[in-house]
Design a protein around this motif. Structure first.
Motif, PDB file in Angstrom:
ATOM      1  N   PHE A   1       0.833  -1.195   0.000  1.00  0.00           N
ATOM      2  CA  PHE A   1       0.000   0.000   0.000  1.00  0.00           C
ATOM      3  C   PHE A   1       0.877   1.258   0.000  1.00  0.00           C
ATOM      4  O   PHE A   1       0.607   2.217  -0.721  1.00  0.00           O
ATOM      5  CB  PHE A   1      -0.932  -0.005   1.221  1.00  0.00           C
ATOM      6  N   SER A   2       1.931   1.225   0.796  1.00  0.00           N
ATOM      7  CA  SER A   2       2.824   2.389   0.906  1.00  0.00           C
ATOM      8  C   SER A   2       3.440   2.785  -0.429  1.00  0.00           C
ATOM      9  O   SER A   2       3.541   3.966  -0.748  1.00  0.00           O
ATOM     10  CB  SER A   2       3.952   2.094   1.903  1.00  0.00           C
ATOM     11  N   PHE A   3       3.838   1.776  -1.200  1.00  0.00           N
ATOM     12  CA  PHE A   3       4.492   2.069  -2.480  1.00  0.00           C
ATOM     13  C   PHE A   3       3.497   2.191  -3.634  1.00  0.00           C
ATOM     14  O   PHE A   3       3.659   3.055  -4.486  1.00  0.00           O
ATOM     15  CB  PHE A   3       5.565   1.019  -2.777  1.00  0.00           C
ATOM     16  N   GLU A   4       2.473   1.356  -3.666  1.00  0.00           N
ATOM     17  CA  GLU A   4       1.503   1.390  -4.770  1.00  0.00           C
ATOM     18  C   GLU A   4       0.573   2.588  -4.701  1.00  0.00           C
ATOM     19  O   GLU A   4       0.337   3.255  -5.705  1.00  0.00           O
ATOM     20  CB  GLU A   4       0.643   0.119  -4.777  1.00  0.00           C
ATOM     21  N   VAL A   5       0.017   2.840  -3.522  1.00  0.00           N
ATOM     22  CA  VAL A   5      -1.007   3.876  -3.384  1.00  0.00           C
ATOM     23  C   VAL A   5      -0.412   5.218  -2.963  1.00  0.00           C
ATOM     24  O   VAL A   5      -0.703   6.246  -3.566  1.00  0.00           O
ATOM     25  CB  VAL A   5      -2.106   3.425  -2.394  1.00  0.00           C
ATOM     26  N   LEU A   6       0.424   5.203  -1.933  1.00  0.00           N
ATOM     27  CA  LEU A   6       0.994   6.457  -1.444  1.00  0.00           C
ATOM     28  C   LEU A   6       2.182   6.931  -2.269  1.00  0.00           C
ATOM     29  O   LEU A   6       2.601   8.078  -2.141  1.00  0.00           O
ATOM     30  CB  LEU A   6       1.408   6.315   0.026  1.00  0.00           C
ATOM     31  N   LYS A   7       2.731   6.039  -3.092  1.00  0.00           N
ATOM     32  CA  LYS A   7       3.875   6.365  -3.951  1.00  0.00           C
ATOM     33  C   LYS A   7       5.085   6.819  -3.135  1.00  0.00           C
ATOM     34  O   LYS A   7       5.827   7.738  -3.522  1.00  0.00           O
ATOM     35  CB  LYS A   7       3.513   7.440  -4.985  1.00  0.00           C
ATOM     36  N   LEU A   8       5.311   6.145  -2.003  1.00  0.00           N
ATOM     37  CA  LEU A   8       6.464   6.470  -1.185  1.00  0.00           C
ATOM     38  C   LEU A   8       7.752   6.029  -1.865  1.00  0.00           C
ATOM     39  O   LEU A   8       7.757   5.125  -2.705  1.00  0.00           O
ATOM     40  CB  LEU A   8       6.358   5.800   0.185  1.00  0.00           C
ATOM     41  N   HIS A   9       8.837   6.656  -1.471  1.00  0.00           N
ATOM     42  CA  HIS A   9      10.172   6.264  -1.917  1.00  0.00           C
ATOM     43  C   HIS A   9      10.866   5.420  -0.850  1.00  0.00           C
ATOM     44  O   HIS A   9      11.665   4.548  -1.173  1.00  0.00           O
ATOM     45  CB  HIS A   9      11.017   7.509  -2.205  1.00  0.00           C
ATOM     46  N   ARG A  10      10.521   5.666   0.422  1.00  0.00           N
ATOM     47  CA  ARG A  10      11.199   5.002   1.537  1.00  0.00           C
ATOM     48  C   ARG A  10      10.194   4.716   2.642  1.00  0.00           C
ATOM     49  O   ARG A  10       9.382   5.562   3.000  1.00  0.00           O
ATOM     50  CB  ARG A  10      12.303   5.921   2.062  1.00  0.00           C
ATOM     51  N   LEU A  11      10.281   3.503   3.194  1.00  0.00           N
ATOM     52  CA  LEU A  11       9.467   3.107   4.339  1.00  0.00           C
ATOM     53  C   LEU A  11      10.422   2.563   5.390  1.00  0.00           C
ATOM     54  O   LEU A  11      11.198   1.646   5.106  1.00  0.00           O
ATOM     55  CB  LEU A  11       8.444   2.052   3.923  1.00  0.00           C
ATOM     56  N   GLU A  12      10.390   3.152   6.585  1.00  0.00           N
ATOM     57  CA  GLU A  12      11.357   2.785   7.609  1.00  0.00           C
ATOM     58  C   GLU A  12      10.661   2.351   8.892  1.00  0.00           C
ATOM     59  O   GLU A  12       9.480   2.629   9.107  1.00  0.00           O
ATOM     60  CB  GLU A  12      12.305   3.949   7.896  1.00  0.00           C
ATOM     61  N   LEU A  13      11.428   1.674   9.727  1.00  0.00           N
ATOM     62  CA  LEU A  13      10.904   1.204  11.011  1.00  0.00           C
ATOM     63  C   LEU A  13      12.056   0.974  11.959  1.00  0.00           C
ATOM     64  O   LEU A  13      13.217   1.012  11.569  1.00  0.00           O
ATOM     65  CB  LEU A  13      10.110  -0.096  10.826  1.00  0.00           C
ATOM     66  N   ASP A  14      11.719   0.752  13.222  1.00  0.00           N
ATOM     67  CA  ASP A  14      12.720   0.273  14.158  1.00  0.00           C
ATOM     68  C   ASP A  14      12.141  -0.901  14.921  1.00  0.00           C
ATOM     69  O   ASP A  14      10.918  -1.022  15.071  1.00  0.00           O
ATOM     70  CB  ASP A  14      13.228   1.384  15.097  1.00  0.00           C
ATOM     71  N   VAL A  15      13.026  -1.788  15.334  1.00  0.00           N
ATOM     72  CA  VAL A  15      12.634  -2.998  16.046  1.00  0.00           C
ATOM     73  C   VAL A  15      13.657  -3.231  17.146  1.00  0.00           C
ATOM     74  O   VAL A  15      14.841  -2.921  16.977  1.00  0.00           O
ATOM     75  CB  VAL A  15      12.508  -4.204  15.073  1.00  0.00           C
ATOM     76  N   TYR A  16      13.202  -3.753  18.265  1.00  0.00           N
ATOM     77  CA  TYR A  16      14.104  -3.992  19.388  1.00  0.00           C
ATOM     78  C   TYR A  16      14.872  -5.290  19.203  1.00  0.00           C
ATOM     79  O   TYR A  16      14.337  -6.279  18.690  1.00  0.00           O
ATOM     80  CB  TYR A  16      13.328  -4.026  20.698  1.00  0.00           C
ATOM     81  N   SER A  17      16.113  -5.311  19.658  1.00  0.00           N
ATOM     82  CA  SER A  17      16.966  -6.490  19.484  1.00  0.00           C
ATOM     83  C   SER A  17      16.423  -7.712  20.218  1.00  0.00           C
ATOM     84  O   SER A  17      16.752  -8.843  19.861  1.00  0.00           O
ATOM     85  CB  SER A  17      18.391  -6.183  19.957  1.00  0.00           C
ATOM     86  N   PHE A  18      15.559  -7.514  21.205  1.00  0.00           N
ATOM     87  CA  PHE A  18      14.979  -8.659  21.918  1.00  0.00           C
ATOM     88  C   PHE A  18      13.702  -9.169  21.242  1.00  0.00           C
ATOM     89  O   PHE A  18      12.980  -9.983  21.796  1.00  0.00           O
ATOM     90  CB  PHE A  18      14.730  -8.334  23.400  1.00  0.00           C
ATOM     91  N   ASN A  19      13.457  -8.718  20.008  1.00  0.00           N
ATOM     92  CA  ASN A  19      12.304  -9.176  19.234  1.00  0.00           C
ATOM     93  C   ASN A  19      12.780  -9.716  17.872  1.00  0.00           C
ATOM     94  O   ASN A  19      12.434  -9.174  16.819  1.00  0.00           O
ATOM     95  CB  ASN A  19      11.305  -8.027  19.055  1.00  0.00           C
ATOM     96  N   PRO A  20      13.573 -10.795  17.882  1.00  0.00           N
ATOM     97  CA  PRO A  20      14.108 -11.312  16.618  1.00  0.00           C
ATOM     98  C   PRO A  20      13.019 -11.844  15.681  1.00  0.00           C
ATOM     99  O   PRO A  20      13.206 -11.819  14.461  1.00  0.00           O
ATOM    100  CB  PRO A  20      15.064 -12.427  17.057  1.00  0.00           C
ATOM    101  N   ALA A  21      11.891 -12.272  16.205  1.00  0.00           N
ATOM    102  CA  ALA A  21      10.808 -12.747  15.334  1.00  0.00           C
ATOM    103  C   ALA A  21      10.296 -11.601  14.460  1.00  0.00           C
ATOM    104  O   ALA A  21      10.067 -11.781  13.261  1.00  0.00           O
ATOM    105  CB  ALA A  21       9.671 -13.340  16.164  1.00  0.00           C
ATOM    106  N   ALA A  22      10.145 -10.426  15.037  1.00  0.00           N
ATOM    107  CA  ALA A  22       9.687  -9.276  14.255  1.00  0.00           C
ATOM    108  C   ALA A  22      10.743  -8.880  13.225  1.00  0.00           C
ATOM    109  O   ALA A  22      10.404  -8.561  12.083  1.00  0.00           O
ATOM    110  CB  ALA A  22       9.369  -8.098  15.167  1.00  0.00           C
ATOM    111  N   GLU A  23      11.991  -8.917  13.608  1.00  0.00           N
ATOM    112  CA  GLU A  23      13.047  -8.577  12.653  1.00  0.00           C
ATOM    113  C   GLU A  23      13.006  -9.528  11.455  1.00  0.00           C
ATOM    114  O   GLU A  23      13.150  -9.104  10.306  1.00  0.00           O
ATOM    115  CB  GLU A  23      14.422  -8.613  13.310  1.00  0.00           C
ATOM    116  N   ARG A  24      12.772 -10.825  11.689  1.00  0.00           N
ATOM    117  CA  ARG A  24      12.664 -11.796  10.585  1.00  0.00           C
ATOM    118  C   ARG A  24      11.469 -11.478   9.689  1.00  0.00           C
ATOM    119  O   ARG A  24      11.555 -11.583   8.462  1.00  0.00           O
ATOM    120  CB  ARG A  24      12.555 -13.224  11.126  1.00  0.00           C
ATOM    121  N   VAL A  25      10.344 -11.081  10.294  1.00  0.00           N
ATOM    122  CA  VAL A  25       9.167 -10.705   9.502  1.00  0.00           C
ATOM    123  C   VAL A  25       9.517  -9.541   8.574  1.00  0.00           C
ATOM    124  O   VAL A  25       9.211  -9.569   7.382  1.00  0.00           O
ATOM    125  CB  VAL A  25       7.982 -10.328  10.423  1.00  0.00           C
ATOM    126  N   TYR A  26      10.169  -8.530   9.103  1.00  0.00           N
ATOM    127  CA  TYR A  26      10.522  -7.358   8.305  1.00  0.00           C
ATOM    128  C   TYR A  26      11.523  -7.721   7.205  1.00  0.00           C
ATOM    129  O   TYR A  26      11.404  -7.247   6.076  1.00  0.00           O
ATOM    130  CB  TYR A  26      11.064  -6.240   9.197  1.00  0.00           C
TER     131      TYR A  26
END
Length: 185
Positions: free
Chosen positions: A120-145
């Motif tokens: 949605f971010s790239f198709e509809v909003l036409k973004l160039h960059r999408l960023e996030l942060d994740v905590y090092s104690f959440n490796p499952a979320a990092e794998r998802v990203y």
């Protein structure tokens, strides 16, 4: 893809939040808030109804935010996906997701939510960059990203405490040409 509903899978849907969702959002997710959700998202463990309702309704008015809810097959709100801090000149935004119930995690739902919101971010909003942060104690979320194409850009070492110990904040992002490569492969 339309703005109102950005995805459906196995009876789940991702749709824009509406003012009439506010009470259910609070009652189904914050009474009480799952302690692990609070830990993994960096928020406090308890909120008043007024705090949640005020935040929810303010989020709907923010022109630099898209606030999506994840709806389970039974109609309950079980999570959210948010594109916020949109800088329309840079075509850049921040991204976060949350699944409020332990029984919804670890089943591929987070990956699907992440990919649908990314698209949605790239198709509809036409973004160039999408960023996030994740905590090092959440490796499952990092794998998802990472599965969704986000790349590590840096680490803020010992930037927070988790259960009395220092932890890192991992910075990740995906650019529009990287997203195009994923979509065309």
């Amino acid at each position: 893809m339309n703005v109102e509903n950005i995805g459906q899978k196995d009876g789940y849907s991702i749709r824009l939040a509406r003012a009439d969702d506010a009470t259910a959002y609070y009652e189904q997710n914050y009474c009480p808030l799952d302690k692990e959700v609070a830990r993994l998202t960096g928020c406090k463990e308890a909120f008043t109804k007024e705090e949640v309702m005020t935040f929810f309704l303010h989020s709907l008015e923010d022109k630099n935010r898209y606030f999506f809810l994840v709806i389970a097959p039974d109609g309950r709100i079980v999570g959210e996906s948010v594109i916020n801090e949109i800088d329309w000149d840079l075509r850049s935004a921040n991204f976060r997701i949350g699944l409020y119930h332990a029984d919804k995690r670890g089943k591929g739902l987070g990956t699907w939510i992440c990919e649908a919101t990314r698209d949605f971010s790239f198709e509809v909003l036409k973004l160039h960059r999408l960023e996030l942060d994740v905590y090092s104690f959440n490796p499952a979320a990092e794998r998802v990203y990472e599965k969704a194409g986000f790349k590590r850009e840096g680490v803020l070492r010992d930037a927070l405490k988790d259960q009395g110990r220092y932890a890192d904040i991992i910075l990740m992002a995906i650019l529009e040409d990287e997203w195009r490569s994923i979509k065309h492969s």
